[in-house]
Design an enzyme around this catalytic site. Structure first.
Site, short mmCIF file in Angstrom:
data_model
loop_
_atom_site.label_atom_id
_atom_site.label_comp_id
_atom_site.label_asym_id
_atom_site.label_seq_id
_atom_site.Cartn_x
_atom_site.Cartn_y
_atom_site.Cartn_z
CD GLU B 60 -1.52 -2.51 1.37
OE1 GLU B 60 -0.38 -2.67 1.86
OE2 GLU B 60 -2.27 -3.47 1.08
CE1 TYR B 86 -5.90 -6.08 6.01
CE2 TYR B 86 -6.90 -6.37 3.85
CZ TYR B 86 -6.69 -6.81 5.15
OH TYR B 86 -7.25 -7.97 5.58
CB ILE B 87 -5.55 2.71 4.57
CG1 ILE B 87 -5.25 3.89 3.65
CG2 ILE B 87 -5.80 3.15 6.01
CD1 ILE B 87 -6.44 4.83 3.45
CG HIS B 129 -11.34 -8.45 5.92
ND1 HIS B 129 -10.80 -9.38 6.75
CD2 HIS B 129 -10.63 -8.54 4.76
CE1 HIS B 129 -9.82 -10.01 6.14
NE2 HIS B 129 -9.69 -9.52 4.94
C1 LIG Z 1 -1.77 -5.21 4.18
C2 LIG Z 1 -2.69 -6.05 3.37
N1 LIG Z 1 -2.95 -5.71 2.09
C3 LIG Z 1 -3.81 -6.43 1.35
C4 LIG Z 1 -4.45 -7.51 1.89
C5 LIG Z 1 -5.47 -8.31 1.04
N2 LIG Z 1 -4.94 -9.63 0.68
C6 LIG Z 1 -5.18 -10.72 1.43
S1 LIG Z 1 -4.40 -12.08 0.88
C7 LIG Z 1 -3.72 -11.22 -0.44
C8 LIG Z 1 -2.82 -11.94 -1.40
C9 LIG Z 1 -1.57 -12.46 -0.75
O1 LIG Z 1 -0.83 -13.24 -1.65
P1 LIG Z 1 0.44 -14.07 -1.21
O2 LIG Z 1 1.27 -13.26 -0.28
O3 LIG Z 1 1.12 -14.56 -2.42
O4 LIG Z 1 -0.13 -15.28 -0.34
P2 LIG Z 1 -1.03 -16.50 -0.83
O5 LIG Z 1 -2.46 -16.04 -0.70
O6 LIG Z 1 -0.64 -16.83 -2.19
O7 LIG Z 1 -0.75 -17.59 0.14
C10 LIG Z 1 -4.14 -9.90 -0.41
C11 LIG Z 1 -3.75 -8.89 -1.40
C12 LIG Z 1 -4.16 -7.84 3.23
N3 LIG Z 1 -4.71 -8.88 3.84
N4 LIG Z 1 -3.28 -7.09 3.95
#
Ligand SMILES: Cc1ncc(C[n+]2csc(CCOP(=O)(O)OP(=O)(O)O)c2C)c(N)n1
Ligand SMILES: Cc1ncc(C[n+]2csc(CCOP(=O)(O)OP(=O)(O)O)c2C)c(N)n1
Ligand SMILES: [Mg+2]
Ligand SMILES: [Mg+2]
Lengths: 411, 338, 411, 338
Positions: B60, B86-87, B129
């Site tokens: 972010e 997540y801001i 969330h």
């Molecule tokens: C700070 C933050 N930004 C965005 C999110 C939303 N989010 C949850 S899981 C995810 C994807 C994460 O991908 P990765 O790190 O590759 O893990 P995977 O799900 O593949 O195990 C996102 C963008 C969050 N939970 N926290």
């Protein structure tokens, strides 16, 4: 605690009272490092991040593949800019000591890392400065008095008195605003470069931070975004060995040079002798050409030494040997370029002395001009009510009311 | 006029601005090919290309920072933060940089960035969330803070935000993306179809930033609310049969103080409601300003009905949510006083 | 726009409708990668970050210097844990589809990256999980019903209903709390490890994030602090190729493997076949031993594939080929260990089938046990007034008042 | 009893806690060998060693995160953020993690971290060395927020903070590190020497968290303040010869509402002052709570005297600072009403 602690604590080579010791700085001979094509893949030039690009040797000769072959005029301009930066710094430091300005930050010993890149880049390239890169302003021809007016927060201050001294910006000169918050400019520069690429323009961005600042999150943001989008940007880390009182080991410099951080992201890293004007010029030119050709970002580590105190609020004798600057193995950037030019026959001690005097006079005149716009306490004054401008584009109602309130007080 | 839900209205705003102004770009996690986890950017990358609608790394801080850089270089970025929760990794770039750039350069530089982010609870999202962090950002000078309560405003305000040269944080109350929600989770979900504010022009139009809206005129008490709470407040007023003047703040900063004080001067009573926690929340600013401006008109203390001062729990979200019952009680309480 | 945009946009190998294509995944042969001494310097084993440590070959034989030589018991335990994780995931997914729980995240295809490390580490080592590492809980012997109770937010939920499903923690089992905020656990693990070293204790920390999460600031914080203080920590990046809808190129994976990020900080990086139980076990053991001996951190990239949807809220057929999982060149971790054990003679298809049935029954029983503690809507219920506990250690006055208010409502 | 300035008092608090409890450690930029840019940790590394007093990389997010990890592993970290203006890169770890850990684990995990950070203006620091961001953090449940106004409280509160199992942000008003400051920059600087609160026991003692202090009793108006503003408020009350009851909030969260409301119920008038910007600042929470709790006792609107809603400017810091004149006018105004 029951057991012996075993956390590693980085140790600077020398503390006050110790002999300075720069044996940890890994050097290469001038001319020894190869110069790959700008189109080479990052993984085929990882050596550049470990070795040290140098052009001027101990006999003041310039040599090797990185020799930028500048003409006499450019060398003289470079020398003049570096010298002017130093003269400017010295005067502003004196003015701070006299209480004329509230604060100052010198770049003594590091002039090459801003002057040479600013000359190697194009005027349309956007520069994202740190607080120790006043040389960028000078190399781009900024009126000295303008910089002084900013430090004085006077009626000609481009920041309208809102920022501490040295937080310059120059929209027309394509120099972004210095932020007090470390490293924020690094990913912003990447964003600027991304926009240039989105628009299909040829301009690139360049940004500067200190090695201590590389620990901040924004360093990682910059590398990630630059790598992912292959943004046309030159990312400069000025490793001047110190971050206020902590030596570069506390930013992770004990283990690997900062240029290597680039490799972790597939970004070429180049370690350059930051006190060698020609070397800095050459690597910047290389990185800029690479970026402009669509080759993406380059991370450049400028190995230099912060010869002055951190700022006018700092006393380095509390944390490092007093004479450490003298022991610095890469010398002084101005002296080194000067000696090189003398050896090459394009400069003389006499010319140099004359130039110093000329620049000091120029600086003194600029100071007088700056003073004519007032200081924080004397002469013409900024209108205090302008402190409500520019929070937003248009002054909102509550700020108009607050302005009225302030007005009523001063009445 | 078309019928749109809030997602479609938000999508339409971006669609129109991408079309009208080639300097507008979209950046955020999953906003490109996929169209966003809430589908607000659906179809936009296909329509405007990968250089206008960019998927971003999960950072972010990097998203905001690069948006600032793009803004300085003449683009008009709309950055999505996937959840308002997540801001925070972007706080430094928002507070120290985005909000301050114009001021510190005396207007020489600015970055016209719009940050869109879904906020609020009621979707079983638990504490990461469901947050409504608008109160934090209303305390940061140099930002404009918006939260629409319906599709019509969402589109018009988002267009205004994108066109605005000041940085804007545009909070989207996700609980009402698909339909108005009156605070009763046991009722069947209602779509925007029959709601008057679900009628949305397909073309360009704006709703001005900085203006609250009187959603419902009334004489006895003023209810200040925004986002999801507008609908809950309306339901509570109906339930209690109170003649409430309900004001949708819409723009929290800069605040439309006049509309608010005019109303409270008329009614003499005020209930403020938001989903965010109460302590030091935005409701405090509203109460503080009103008591100062309307002191002699107030016949009862201003009450705040808000989320409790705890994180938003997963299991007890309806016990947490400032629902109709709590608003009703507050209305009754302020009306008791004479 | 006047000119052609030239920003690089990472391109996934295949989109819905395309043929899956994993040619970008660089492989090494099983047994081909050398195994340095745990005391070697980071810079002398940079190859580990580029090659792929694999132990089980295509004929299901285990070979090479990384072969951990586990006995039959350990192999059976490992297989059982992985299988149980999968069975558990499948049941919970079904329960979510039936509306019994609000949300779920599966780890299908990635079981080895939590089970093997949890077995290779010591019970006193502290684990900092991501939301996709339920295997850590299972490998450390967590009662399945406890995990289910968390997902049900029931009266036996260790989080007292405060967290979404899968946000487990286990203080007694030395497993930290899963955070909804990506990557925050990475530098926290480093801090935990720093504390162990400060106290002179032998315990180490280990943490897990996804490859997408490596773009977050906290990844950089973790690497910097781990490198500077040489913290005894094992940092795991699970590269399962996808972060919701964005493929690993959007985290910078197009250019260099994630293991290489470590090298930029002087931290050894190891790229391992994340679907090879033995390889994951071996590299974890190596990194743990190094950390325990004072050798500092290791960054491990587990190359694997997210075979399931991101979560129950996701539909991957919108952004990747439906059959991509089948084309994944590193297979399935359970199948591979099973085949290896069969080839070695320590396992049989029949045993396997029996085990599956046993675990499904175990899981079904656990679910019944969990249900006895209630669901969010039926059976015994958590006391809603406990929602005011644990904001601070003692409930402050304003929360007592709010609790009273809530109480008065429900009366 | 010794005479101490605030720096010495803060140093003494850490010294004592490092001595008494081997789990206490200090971490921050320049806090180790150098002793801190404001010298608050001077001599501590020499005395307790490099494993108890750690210099840190320049990464506020990393400092907070590692402190959380250390806290979970049984240490009691005191983290210094060099200026409160630089706390924002640590926001995510503070808000999403430090403040939430106990709650989300139902008490199974917690991190007893104290964050010390100098705040406030008046040292010509411009907008990045003058901020007072306490209002942002008072809105975050799960944190305790303190700001002392004198050496005695600074030491006693800091010891309480370090011993507290909850996370604490301890704001240090740097303008009064060396002496009380009444808001008049033209007067010669005064040291703490002759101030009664400059007398500080050398040994261990605590000042309780969560209790405001009546600095000066009075009948006509209540002034609520904290940090530097306590001294400015006192000077303004003296200047206007108003019989003001001055309350030093000391703990902004959790707030000592009783002391405040008892006072306002008595005086019927209230002026709130802080250096932070006004809009959505902590003064709003104070005003909102008081109008609710003391509505029938109030004879005049509660007024807020604060920093303007702009960044803290370098040149006009005294025009920005909510000084004696502005507080005096507010006092006169609330006293006008009958
Ligand atoms: C700070 C933050 N930004 C965005 C999110 C939303 N989010 C949850 S899981 C995810 C994807 C994460 O991908 P990765 O790190 O590759 O893990 P995977 O799900 O593949 O195990 C996102 C963008 C969050 N939970 N926290
Ligand atoms: C976010 C942030 N944290 C801390 C500071 C305080 N600070 C100002 S300069 C400095 C040292 C920076 O060192 P380095 O990056 O090496 O640059 P140099 O001063 O050596 O040029 C620090 C810690 C700051 N300005 N911003
Ligand atoms: Mg430095
Ligand atoms: Mg992933």
């Amino acid at each position: 605690m029951a057991r012996t602690p075993r956390l590693h604590i980085p140790q600077p080579p020398a503390r006050p009272g110790d002999e300075p010791d720069f044996s940890y700085v890994e050097l290469s001979d001038a001319g020894a490092v190869s110069r790959p094509e700008v189109t080479s893949r990052a993984r085929h030039m990882e050596n550049l991040a470990l070795e040290l690009v140098r052009v001027i040797d101990d006999q003041h000769k310039a040599l090797g593949p990185w020799h930028p072959q500048l003409d006499t005029h450019d060398l003289q301009v470079g020398l003049r800019h570096m010298l002017l930066t130093r003269v400017f710094d010295d005067r502003m430091m004196a003015m701070q000591r006299q209480g004329k300005i509230s604060f100052y930050i010198k770049s003594t010993g590091e002039e090459a890392v801003s002057i040479a890149p600013a000359m190697a880049l194009q005027p349309g390239d956007m520069l994202f400065p740190s607080y120790r890169t006043q040389g960028l302003q000078i190399a781009r021809g900024r009126n000295l008095a303008d910089l002084m007016c900013q430090c004085l927060s006077n009626t000609n201050d481009m920041c309208k008195g809102r920022q501490m001294p040295v937080m310059y910006h120059w929209a027309r000169g394509n120099i972004f605003s210095v932020s007090g918050n470390l490293t924020t400019q690094f990913p912003q520069a990447v964003g600027w470069a991304m926009a240039a690429a989105i628009k299909g323009e040829d301009d690139i961005a360049a940004a500067w931070i200190g090695e201590g600042s590389s620990a901040e999150a924004d360093f990682h943001h910059a590398l990630t975004f630059a790598a992912v989008y292959q943004a046309p940007v030159v990312l400069n880390v000025v490793n001047n060995q110190w971050a206020i009182s902590t030596f570069q080991g506390f930013a992770g410099g004990e283990r690997r040079p900062f240029a290597v951080r680039g490799l972790g992201h597939g970004i070429p890293g180049i370690r350059v002798d930051g006190n060698d004007f020609l070397a800095v010029y050459a690597v910047t030119q290389w990185a800029a050409e690479r970026a402009r050709q669509g080759g993406g970002p380059t991370l450049i580590e400028h190995v230099t030494y912060r010869a002055a105190a951190h700022s006018t609020s700092d006393d380095p004798s509390r944390y490092r040997p007093r004479d450490e600057a003298k022991a610095w193995p890469l010398g002084d950037p101005i002296e080194r370029l000067k000696e090189h030019m003398i050896v090459e026959g394009s400069w003389s001690e006499k010319q140099h002395e004359k130039l110093v005097v000329e620049l000091e006079e120029y600086c003194a005149e600029a100071w007088q001009e700056a003073l004519s716009y007032g200081t924080m306490t004397t002469g013409p004054q900024l209108d205090q009510h302008e402190l409500f401008d520019d929070v937003l584009k248009d002054i909102p109602a509550h700020l108009l009311a607050q302005r009225d309130e302030l007005r009523s007080l001063s009445d | 006029m078309a019928r749109m839900n809030m997602i479609q209205a938000i999508n339409s705003a971006m669609d129109i601005m991408l079309e009208r102004d080639t300097s507008v770009i979209i950046i955020g996690q999953d906003v490109g090919y996929f169209g966003g986890v809430f589908r607000c950017t659906e179809g936009l990358q296909r329509k405007y290309g990968e250089h206008r609608v960019l998927d971003a790394p999960i950072a972010e801080g990097g998203i905001i920072a690069s948006a600032i850089g793009m803004g300085v270089n003449g683009l008009r970025p709309v950055a999505e933060i996937q959840f308002a929760d997540y801001i925070y990794p972007g706080c430094d770039q928002i507070i120290s940089e985005l909000a301050r750039l114009r001021y510190r350069t005396a207007g020489d530089f600015f970055a016209p960035v719009t940050i869109r982010t879904p906020c609020g609870g009621g979707i079983r999202g638990g504490q990461t969330h469901s947050q409504s962090p608008e109160g934090i950002f209303t305390h940061v000078c140099g930002l404009k803070i918006l939260m629409p309560s319906n599709p019509f405003d969402a589109k018009g305000l988002l267009i205004s935000a994108i066109e605005d040269d000041d940085p804007v944080i545009f909070f989207e109350p996700k609980r009402i993306y698909n339909g108005p929600f009156d605070g009763d989770p046991n009722k069947p979900a209602v779509p925007w179809t029959n709601h008057p504010k679900g009628e949305v022009p397909e073309d360009y139009y704006t709703v001005p930033i900085g203006r609250a809206e009187i959603v419902q005129p009334g004489e006895d008490v003023t209810i200040l609310c925004y986002g999801t709470m507008v609908h809950v407040a309306q339901a509570a007023a109906e339930l209690t049969e109170v003649d409430a003047e309900i004001i949708d703040i819409r723009t929290m900063s800069p605040l439309d103080v006049d509309t608010i004080t005019t109303s409270v001067e008329k009614t003499g009573r005020c209930v403020i409601t938001h989903e965010a926690t109460r302590f030091s929340g935005f409701g405090a600013e509203l109460a503080a300003t009103i008591q100062e401006e309307c002191f002699y008109h107030l016949v009862a203390p201003i009450l705040r009905v808000t989320g409790w001062d705890t994180p938003y729990p997963h299991a007890f979200e309806w016990e947490y949510f400032p629902g109709q019952q709590r608003i009703s009680l507050a209305l009754e309480k302020v009306l008791e006083e004479t």
